[in-house]
Design an enzyme around this catalytic site. Structure first.
Site, PDB file in Angstrom:
ATOM      1  N   GLU A   1       9.118   5.036  -8.617  1.00 18.79           N
ATOM      2  CA  GLU A   1       9.967   5.401  -7.475  1.00 18.79           C
ATOM      3  C   GLU A   1      11.149   4.450  -7.354  1.00 18.79           C
ATOM      4  O   GLU A   1      12.262   4.871  -7.005  1.00 18.79           O
ATOM      5  CB  GLU A   1       9.147   5.397  -6.188  1.00 18.79           C
ATOM      6  CG  GLU A   1       8.257   6.617  -6.032  1.00 18.79           C
ATOM      7  CD  GLU A   1       7.393   6.547  -4.790  1.00 18.79           C
ATOM      8  OE1 GLU A   1       7.354   7.550  -4.048  1.00 18.79           O
ATOM      9  OE2 GLU A   1       6.737   5.505  -4.548  1.00 18.79           O
TER      10      GLU A   1
ATOM     11  N   GLY B   1       3.768   3.506   2.844  1.00 19.38           N
ATOM     12  CA  GLY B   1       5.115   3.873   2.432  1.00 19.38           C
ATOM     13  C   GLY B   1       5.702   3.005   1.337  1.00 19.38           C
ATOM     14  O   GLY B   1       6.880   3.180   0.977  1.00 19.38           O
TER      15      GLY B   1
ATOM     16  N   SER C   1       0.833  -1.201   0.000  1.00 22.00           N
ATOM     17  CA  SER C   1       0.000   0.000   0.000  1.00 22.00           C
ATOM     18  C   SER C   1       0.865   1.246   0.000  1.00 22.00           C
ATOM     19  O   SER C   1       1.841   1.337   0.743  1.00 22.00           O
ATOM     20  CB  SER C   1      -0.922   0.010   1.224  1.00 22.00           C
ATOM     21  OG  SER C   1      -1.542   1.262   1.390  1.00 22.00           O
ATOM     22  N   LYS C   2       0.485   2.208  -0.822  1.00 21.43           N
ATOM     23  CA  LYS C   2       1.173   3.497  -0.843  1.00 21.43           C
ATOM     24  C   LYS C   2       1.068   4.185   0.511  1.00 21.43           C
ATOM     25  O   LYS C   2       2.014   4.827   0.965  1.00 21.43           O
ATOM     26  CB  LYS C   2       0.549   4.382  -1.933  1.00 21.43           C
ATOM     27  CG  LYS C   2       1.148   5.778  -2.047  1.00 21.43           C
ATOM     28  CD  LYS C   2       2.552   5.755  -2.613  1.00 21.43           C
ATOM     29  CE  LYS C   2       3.040   7.162  -2.943  1.00 21.43           C
ATOM     30  NZ  LYS C   2       4.417   7.164  -3.460  1.00 21.43           N
ATOM     31  N   ARG C   3      -0.093   4.027   1.169  1.00 16.56           N
ATOM     32  CA  ARG C   3      -0.305   4.677   2.465  1.00 16.56           C
ATOM     33  C   ARG C   3       0.684   4.179   3.509  1.00 16.56           C
ATOM     34  O   ARG C   3       0.956   4.871   4.484  1.00 16.56           O
ATOM     35  CB  ARG C   3      -1.740   4.449   2.935  1.00 16.56           C
ATOM     36  CG  ARG C   3      -2.794   5.161   2.114  1.00 16.56           C
ATOM     37  CD  ARG C   3      -4.163   5.056   2.764  1.00 16.56           C
ATOM     38  NE  ARG C   3      -4.587   3.683   2.904  1.00 16.56           N
ATOM     39  CZ  ARG C   3      -5.212   3.005   1.959  1.00 16.56           C
ATOM     40  NH1 ARG C   3      -5.448   3.559   0.797  1.00 16.56           N
ATOM     41  NH2 ARG C   3      -5.588   1.753   2.176  1.00 16.56           N
TER      42      ARG C   3
END
Length: 481
Positions: A255, A249, A245-247
């Protein structure tokens, strides 16, 4: 056998994460292994959350990974005129029906179910309206959705190439919506229509889509069309076994690129998350994977995405990369770190080749070349404080370094064997072990206590630069007293 056609259908509503990339890789490998076609479709029907910027991120990420599509990208949002005929066909065949329930009525029914601690399902109140009732509602201008008419009893089932036989009772499925009241298709309906029109033969996607598959199969059946072959892939989990999950990190594909991960390394690593060639190989090229890829090698157990393992694999690819290519690859990172300009690098190419040769075995990313080797480009570094306490405080060290400096200055071009000879002879002359001089000289030349062999560093920096840095360190040490 007809041509195998697979697709990747990301939604441009968020960052391009490694799970989507892994799904794309599996589709790509299967298409190439079977001589089929790989289609790219952008499922952007969520107009409020979709953006061209996110589409560009997806395309950029796939291109960087060398995952080349054969057709597309097709945009679902530009295909709205293709869906109504299929909805009309289902209405005419009585496999779907108009639902005139208002959002307020449905919300009230949902609230009642929650109050009674029941799982909400549509009560099919519009399922058996007469033609007269339907016409009356239409004449009154009532808004309606289109719902699929599912069997009420029995079980839905399908075979999955990874998960095996999958079943679900029809009592756990309701007559779900196909078309919204504004005419826009619901996700599952649009997916089936698009897959039919694109002649998709195999649907390869994450196992979080199994619930959608049951619904989509009902649409295929209602239209009288052949279902595709399914292969639901294990999910990618974080080391703590939560979803990527991006949330939390977790990084996007781009990236990882910006961090200095090589595309072939990320491709290789993602391909082996949930799939195995059934031998001990870990480093594999695309061509090697294509030759052996099949569904039998997919493990249904969810896979752990381990950034540490990815870094190790990237280091193996760095070691495999020739030095000329490495200089090209690290140049943007050197420039970004303000260590040199592109012109400076291009006019010192042979010198750069020597730098990457001594650094490459100690770098796990391309960015590491700039971070770990900055002292090759800049001499105004600060000395590591712990290194100063440990390496710069021995009695008489400044005078010993001064003598070593003077000896090295006698050579216009100082090779590493000459530098080593000087340091070892001086250490013997001072009654010291060679390390007593090697470690302080390393700190003097680099500002840090670790790195490539000292004498390689001396040769690459060259005698004039070595002389300047030793003089600077000697002055620093004298000022410590």
């Amino acid at each position: 056998m007809s041509e195998i056609r697979v697709r990747i259908a990301p939604s441009p509503t968020g960052y391009f994460h490694v799970g989507t990339a892994r799904t794309a890789i599996f589709n790509y490998l299967y298409a190439r292994a079977k001589g089929g076609k790989f289609i790219l479709r952008i499922e952007d029907t969520d107009l409020e959350r979709s953006s061209q910027e996110m589409v560009d991120v997806i395309l950029d990420g796939l291109n960087w990974l060398n995952v080349r599509w054969d057709e597309g990208p097709y945009h679902q949002s530009r295909r709205y005129d293709l869906y109504p005929p299929f909805a009309e066909e289902l209405l005419l065949s009585k496999r779907a029906y108009r639902c005139f329930c208002s959002p307020e009525e449905l919300a009230a029914k949902r609230d009642d179910a929650q109050k009674n601690k029941q799982t909400y399902q549509y009560d099919r109140s519009c399922r058996n309206l007469s033609d007269e009732e339907i016409d009356a509602n239409l004449n009154q201008g009532k808004a309606f959705t289109v719902r699929l008419k599912l069997p009420i009893e029995g079980q839905a089932s399908f075979h999955d190439e990874v998960l095996g036989e999958m079943t679900k009772a029809y009592e756990d499925l309701d007559d779900f919506i196909l078309v919204r009241s504004d005419g826009r298709p619901i996700y599952n309906f649009a997916v089936v229509v698009d897959d039919l029109l694109m002649k998709i033969t195999h649907v390869i996607r994450g196992n979080d889509h199994v619930a959608n598959t049951f619904k989509q199969n009902e649409i295929y059946d209602a239209l009288g069309k052949q279902r595709p072959v399914y292969a639901h892939l294990p999910l990618l989990l974080r080391p703590d076994r939560s979803k990527v999950s991006k949330r939390k990190g977790d990084k996007s594909v781009t990236e990882y690129r910006d961090d200095g991960i090589l595309p072939d390394a990320l491709f290789n690593y993602l391909a082996l998350l949930g799939w195995s060639p059934k031998d001990d190989r870990e480093i594999m090229s695309q061509d090697e994977m294509i030759r052996v890829f099949d569904f039998k090698g997919i493990n249904p157990t969810n896979a752990i995405f381990d950034p540490v393992k990815l870094s190790w694999m990237n280091s193996q690819y760095i070691m495999k990369t020739d030095n000329h290519s490495l200089v090209q690859l690290i140049t943007p990172f050197i420039i970004e770190a303000d260590l040199a300009t592109k012109y400076w690098i291009e006019t010192r190419w042979q010198w750069m080749l020597r730098v990457v040769e001594v650094l490459k075995e100690r770098c796990t990313t391309l960015r590491d070349f700039a971070e770990n080797g900055s002292y090759f480009f800049k001499a105004d570094f600060e000395y590591d404080p712990q290194g100063v306490q440990k390496r710069f405080t021995a009695e008489g060290l400044a005078d010993q370094l001064e003598q070593a400096r003077k000896e090295m200055k006698k050579y216009y071009e100082i090779k590493k064997d000459i530098a080593e000879k000087i340091v070892r002879e001086k250490a013997e002359e001072f009654g010291l072990k060679p390390a007593a001089l090697i470690h302080p000289i390393r700190l003097a030349l680099t500002g840090v206590t670790g790195g490539p062999g000292l004498f390689d560093i001396v040769e690459i920096l060259g005698q004039p630069e070595v002389d300047r840095r030793l003089s600077r360190a000697i002055e620093f040490i004298r000022n410590l007293d």
